[in-house]
Design an enzyme around this catalytic site. Sequence first.
Site, short mmCIF file in Angstrom:
data_model
loop_
_atom_site.label_atom_id
_atom_site.label_comp_id
_atom_site.label_asym_id
_atom_site.label_seq_id
_atom_site.Cartn_x
_atom_site.Cartn_y
_atom_site.Cartn_z
N ASP A 67 0.83 -1.21 0.00
CA ASP A 67 0.00 0.00 0.00
C ASP A 67 0.87 1.26 0.00
O ASP A 67 2.10 1.17 0.00
CB ASP A 67 -0.97 0.00 1.20
CG ASP A 67 -0.26 -0.20 2.54
OD1 ASP A 67 0.97 -0.05 2.60
OD2 ASP A 67 -0.95 -0.49 3.53
N ASN A 136 -8.01 -1.22 13.95
CA ASN A 136 -9.41 -1.28 13.51
C ASN A 136 -9.65 -2.50 12.61
O ASN A 136 -10.71 -2.62 12.01
CB ASN A 136 -9.78 0.01 12.76
CG ASN A 136 -8.96 0.19 11.49
OD1 ASN A 136 -8.10 -0.62 11.18
ND2 ASN A 136 -9.23 1.24 10.75
N HIS A 138 -7.86 -3.29 9.88
CA HIS A 138 -7.52 -3.16 8.46
C HIS A 138 -6.32 -4.01 8.07
O HIS A 138 -5.48 -4.35 8.89
CB HIS A 138 -7.35 -1.69 8.04
CG HIS A 138 -6.08 -1.02 8.44
ND1 HIS A 138 -5.97 0.34 8.56
CD2 HIS A 138 -4.85 -1.50 8.76
CE1 HIS A 138 -4.74 0.65 8.90
NE2 HIS A 138 -4.05 -0.44 9.03
N GLU A 143 -10.00 -0.65 4.74
CA GLU A 143 -10.60 -0.17 5.98
C GLU A 143 -11.95 -0.85 6.24
O GLU A 143 -12.54 -1.43 5.32
CB GLU A 143 -10.79 1.35 5.89
CG GLU A 143 -9.49 2.14 5.67
CD GLU A 143 -8.61 2.26 6.92
OE1 GLU A 143 -8.67 1.38 7.79
OE2 GLU A 143 -7.85 3.24 7.01
C1 GLP Z 1 -0.47 0.94 8.46
C2 GLP Z 1 -0.18 0.15 7.20
C3 GLP Z 1 -0.61 -1.27 7.32
C4 GLP Z 1 -0.06 -1.83 8.63
C5 GLP Z 1 -0.66 -1.12 9.79
C6 GLP Z 1 -0.20 -1.65 11.14
O1 GLP Z 1 -1.72 1.50 8.45
N1 GLP Z 1 -0.79 0.70 6.03
O2 GLP Z 1 -0.19 -2.01 6.22
O3 GLP Z 1 -0.32 -3.19 8.70
O4 GLP Z 1 -0.33 0.23 9.68
O5 GLP Z 1 1.05 -1.15 11.44
P1 GLP Z 1 1.94 -1.50 12.67
O6 GLP Z 1 2.67 -2.74 12.30
O7 GLP Z 1 2.86 -0.33 12.81
O8 GLP Z 1 1.04 -1.69 13.83
#
Ligand code: GLP
Length: 240
Positions: A67, A136, A138, A143
């Site tokens: 992403d 949340n 995702h 989302e």
């Molecule tokens: C971001 C990224 C996701 C990731 C998420 C969780 O929003 N776009 O791909 O999985 O955060 O991140 P973290 O590993 O820092 O909790």
Amino acid sequence: MQVKIYDDYEKLSEATADEFIDTIKQKPTALLCFATGNTPIGTYKALAKKIKEQELDVSKCFCIGLDEWLDVPPEVKGSCYYDLHHHVFEPLGIHSSQIHLFNALSTDIADECNKMNELIESKGGVDCMIVGIGKNGHIGFNEPGVSVKLQAHEQVLHIETLASGQNYFSGPVKIEKGITLGLAQVMNAKKLLLLASGMNKAEIIKAAIKGEITEMIPASCVQLHQNVFVMIDKEAASLI
Ligand code: GLP
């Protein structure tokens, strides 16, 4: 769905790196998909170390990003472009000809999505995909409420993502939308690694893997995935 629980973050990271190594050994031309966020950083460190130690040839792999924050330039620390180069491509010695990422500054997002969809199709699908999970629920920027049928698409970011997103940048950055692989592509990955670490992910992990399969918790769709490894540490597993 295989749920693998590790004593700590380090063991989780080592084991996740091993899953990537297995894919690369079995298929040197593998299509690999990498996520950003804090959770996979340990995996990427372990992966670079193991690749070096085992003198593994990664020159035939192809790499894509899960992403990107729309409108955030690639030179900004916290953009997926910057972070993936810093944590994955440079340490692994991946050449730019082996990489395709979403262009956050594209003026034609539909075309940007088509290019990614076509690339994945042309390579016969993603061989190994690593994803994190947002608080949340995702995956990538899919989302709550998103359709599981979507491929790459633009997404207005959820309020939780907007808030936690600021933590990845050195200073305040205007974020509003993202571009992401869709859940259809996540579900089609030949091997999916869903990673979570720490107490702050315990609740959403419980909902995603033990709760109802619902579009309101996008990660819950992995319960139906053919070959998913839910890789979590003891803290993230504490409520299951
Ligand atoms: C971001 C990224 C996701 C990731 C998420 C969780 O929003 N776009 O791909 O999985 O955060 O991140 P973290 O590993 O820092 O909790």
